[in-house]
Design a protein around this motif. Structure first.
Motif, mmCIF file in Angstrom:
data_model
loop_
_atom_site.group_PDB
_atom_site.id
_atom_site.type_symbol
_atom_site.label_atom_id
_atom_site.label_comp_id
_atom_site.label_asym_id
_atom_site.label_seq_id
_atom_site.Cartn_x
_atom_site.Cartn_y
_atom_site.Cartn_z
ATOM 1 N N PRO A 36 0.828 -1.218 0.000
ATOM 2 C CA PRO A 36 0.000 0.000 0.000
ATOM 3 C C PRO A 36 0.858 1.263 0.000
ATOM 4 N N THR A 37 0.354 2.302 -0.657
ATOM 5 C CA THR A 37 1.130 3.543 -0.815
ATOM 6 C C THR A 37 0.393 4.782 -0.309
ATOM 7 N N GLU A 38 -0.804 4.621 0.182
ATOM 8 C CA GLU A 38 -1.609 5.786 0.562
ATOM 9 C C GLU A 38 -0.922 6.635 1.632
ATOM 10 N N GLN A 39 -0.355 6.007 2.646
ATOM 11 C CA GLN A 39 0.282 6.755 3.720
ATOM 12 C C GLN A 39 1.508 7.516 3.221
ATOM 13 N N LEU A 40 2.249 6.908 2.299
ATOM 14 C CA LEU A 40 3.414 7.589 1.726
ATOM 15 C C LEU A 40 2.995 8.838 0.965
ATOM 16 N N VAL A 41 1.925 8.725 0.193
ATOM 17 C CA VAL A 41 1.442 9.876 -0.573
ATOM 18 C C VAL A 41 1.043 11.005 0.375
ATOM 19 N N LYS A 42 0.359 10.673 1.460
ATOM 20 C CA LYS A 42 -0.075 11.697 2.408
ATOM 21 C C LYS A 42 1.096 12.324 3.154
ATOM 22 N N THR A 43 2.200 11.591 3.282
ATOM 23 C CA THR A 43 3.353 12.092 4.026
ATOM 24 C C THR A 43 4.242 12.996 3.185
ATOM 25 N N TYR A 44 4.443 12.656 1.924
ATOM 26 C CA TYR A 44 5.460 13.340 1.123
ATOM 27 C C TYR A 44 4.912 14.213 -0.003
ATOM 28 N N ILE A 45 3.680 14.013 -0.427
ATOM 29 C CA ILE A 45 3.149 14.722 -1.583
ATOM 30 C C ILE A 45 2.278 15.886 -1.120
ATOM 31 N N PRO A 46 2.383 17.059 -1.772
ATOM 32 C CA PRO A 46 1.514 18.188 -1.414
ATOM 33 C C PRO A 46 0.038 17.794 -1.435
ATOM 34 N N GLN A 47 -0.714 18.353 -0.527
ATOM 35 C CA GLN A 47 -2.107 17.940 -0.347
ATOM 36 C C GLN A 47 -2.936 18.134 -1.606
ATOM 37 N N THR A 48 -2.659 19.178 -2.360
ATOM 38 C CA THR A 48 -3.438 19.441 -3.571
ATOM 39 C C THR A 48 -3.231 18.383 -4.650
ATOM 40 N N GLU A 49 -2.157 17.600 -4.536
ATOM 41 C CA GLU A 49 -1.846 16.589 -5.553
ATOM 42 C C GLU A 49 -2.200 15.177 -5.118
ATOM 43 N N GLN A 50 -2.545 14.986 -3.860
ATOM 44 C CA GLN A 50 -2.700 13.635 -3.330
ATOM 45 C C GLN A 50 -3.830 12.862 -3.990
ATOM 46 N N SER A 51 -4.976 13.496 -4.187
ATOM 47 C CA SER A 51 -6.118 12.780 -4.769
ATOM 48 C C SER A 51 -5.813 12.320 -6.190
ATOM 49 N N GLY A 52 -5.105 13.164 -6.949
ATOM 50 C CA GLY A 52 -4.777 12.781 -8.319
ATOM 51 C C GLY A 52 -3.836 11.594 -8.379
ATOM 52 N N ILE A 53 -2.874 11.546 -7.468
ATOM 53 C CA ILE A 53 -1.923 10.438 -7.458
ATOM 54 C C ILE A 53 -2.580 9.162 -6.965
ATOM 55 N N LEU A 54 -3.383 9.267 -5.890
ATOM 56 C CA LEU A 54 -4.067 8.081 -5.369
ATOM 57 C C LEU A 54 -5.074 7.526 -6.366
ATOM 58 N N GLY A 55 -5.627 8.391 -7.206
ATOM 59 C CA GLY A 55 -6.603 7.932 -8.192
ATOM 60 C C GLY A 55 -6.004 7.528 -9.520
ATOM 61 N N SER A 56 -4.689 7.672 -9.670
ATOM 62 C CA SER A 56 -4.055 7.336 -10.943
ATOM 63 C C SER A 56 -3.736 5.850 -11.019
ATOM 64 N N ALA A 57 -3.606 5.360 -12.248
ATOM 65 C CA ALA A 57 -3.267 3.949 -12.441
ATOM 66 C C ALA A 57 -1.799 3.675 -12.171
ATOM 67 N N HIS A 58 -0.968 4.702 -12.245
ATOM 68 C CA HIS A 58 0.476 4.541 -12.046
ATOM 69 C C HIS A 58 0.949 5.701 -11.182
ATOM 70 N N GLY A 59 0.996 5.495 -9.863
ATOM 71 C CA GLY A 59 1.344 6.548 -8.929
ATOM 72 C C GLY A 59 2.706 7.174 -9.147
ATOM 73 N N PRO A 60 3.789 6.376 -9.266
ATOM 74 C CA PRO A 60 5.114 6.981 -9.466
ATOM 75 C C PRO A 60 5.205 7.847 -10.724
ATOM 76 N N LEU A 61 4.550 7.411 -11.806
ATOM 77 C CA LEU A 61 4.580 8.213 -13.030
ATOM 78 C C LEU A 61 3.844 9.526 -12.819
ATOM 79 N N ALA A 62 2.746 9.490 -12.062
ATOM 80 C CA ALA A 62 2.009 10.717 -11.781
ATOM 81 C C ALA A 62 2.846 11.702 -10.970
ATOM 82 N N VAL A 63 3.656 11.192 -10.058
ATOM 83 C CA VAL A 63 4.518 12.063 -9.258
ATOM 84 C C VAL A 63 5.557 12.748 -10.143
#
Length: 298
Positions: free
Chosen positions: A127-154
């Protein structure tokens, strides 16, 4: 990754415990039939299992070498990720003026740290949800969590912020091209990891090798024409177990992203990247706590 420390016997033998038990039982059956039932005909020249064992040894050497090459390529790729992550932040520190540094570089650095952790967890299927919430700006979190490829979205978010900085005339054309080239190399390294993850080692090769090892194991008890008596069963079990152990070790090495003790230590490497980037941007250079045991690190 296994460390240069004593490895528990339970870890070494745990992967072959059923094979060892089967060998032990089979060797005892042959021993009883030969020495207590009187079936002395149950014997073959020792040269036959010796020849088969020699052939298997050559195949095992090739098999182990190929598995190690896959593991080593994964480690080289992650070494490249370390270098390119540092290069990316160092370039930003060099190209941007003081006001832009304070406003944007910490965000770039945190996002890059998150990308490293996120890539490792994605390769392991964790799971990667906690990592996204810890390191990614809040305005970008929903887009990354909803993407098919999280690292590419980052990485795309990194590129989008670079575009905004360029449009604000804080980067020249050449500087933007150099930063984009670094992101391109990071994307390439990510793709190499995915290639290793998705390219399955030929199953037929593993199957045939296992068949040959079983054949060798089945012939071995019949090759002790000398009367070793109670030493026969331990010797057969020991020799045959060594072949199974080497083969299992190769299987573990061939898949470096499976969340096992023999994995490429992606979490530890990402923690090292975090420490380096914190140092570059002037944040507290705390060493992240990485789960580990006495003999391996993730």
């Amino acid at each position: 990754m296994l460390l240069n420390r004593p490895i528990p016997l339970s870890f070494l033998l745990g992967k072959i415990k059923f094979e060892v038990l089967a060998i032990f039982v089979f060797a005892n059956v042959v021993f009883v039939l030969r020495h207590y039932v009187g079936m002395e005909i149950l014997s073959i020249p020792i040269a036959i299992p010796a020849l088969v064992g020699t052939c298997i040894s050559l195949l095992l050497a090739f098999r182990t070498n190929q598995a190690y090459e896959r593991w080593w390529e994964a480690r080289v790729v992650w070494g490249g990720i370390v270098n390119e992550s540092r290069t990316f932040i160092r370039q930003l520190l060099t190209f941007l003026d003081d006001s832009a540094r304070l406003a944007t570089i910490p965000t770039f650095a945190r996002r890059q740290m998150g990308w490293c952790y996120l890539l490792g967890q994605t390769l392991r299927g964790q799971p990667t949800e906690q990592l996204v919430k810890t390191y990614i700006p809040q305005t970008e979190q929903s887009g990354i969590l909803g993407s098919a490829h999280g690292p590419l979205a980052v990485l795309q978010n990194q590129a989008e912020q670079l575009r905004q900085i360029y449009q604000n005339d804080q980067l020249t054309d050449i500087q933007l091209a150099q930063l984009d080239a670094t992101l391109t190399r990071l994307t390439d390294l990510m793709g190499r990891c995915e290639r290793l993850k998705k390219t399955v080692f030929p199953r037929t090769y593993t199957f045939y090798l296992q068949v040959f090892i079983i054949l060798f194991t089945a012939m071995l008890p019949f090759g002790f024409v000398e009367n070793l008596f109670f030493l026969e069963v331990p010797l057969v079990t020991l020799v045959a177990s060594a072949f199974f152990l080497i083969e299992k070790s190769a299987i573990q090495l061939q898949d470096p992203f499976e969340n096992r003790p023999t994995d490429t230590p992606m979490t530890s490497i990402a923690a090292g990247i975090e420490e380096s980037l914190n140092q570059l941007v002037g944040s507290p250079a705390t060493i992240p706590q990485v789960p580990s045991s006495l003999f391996y690190t993730l």
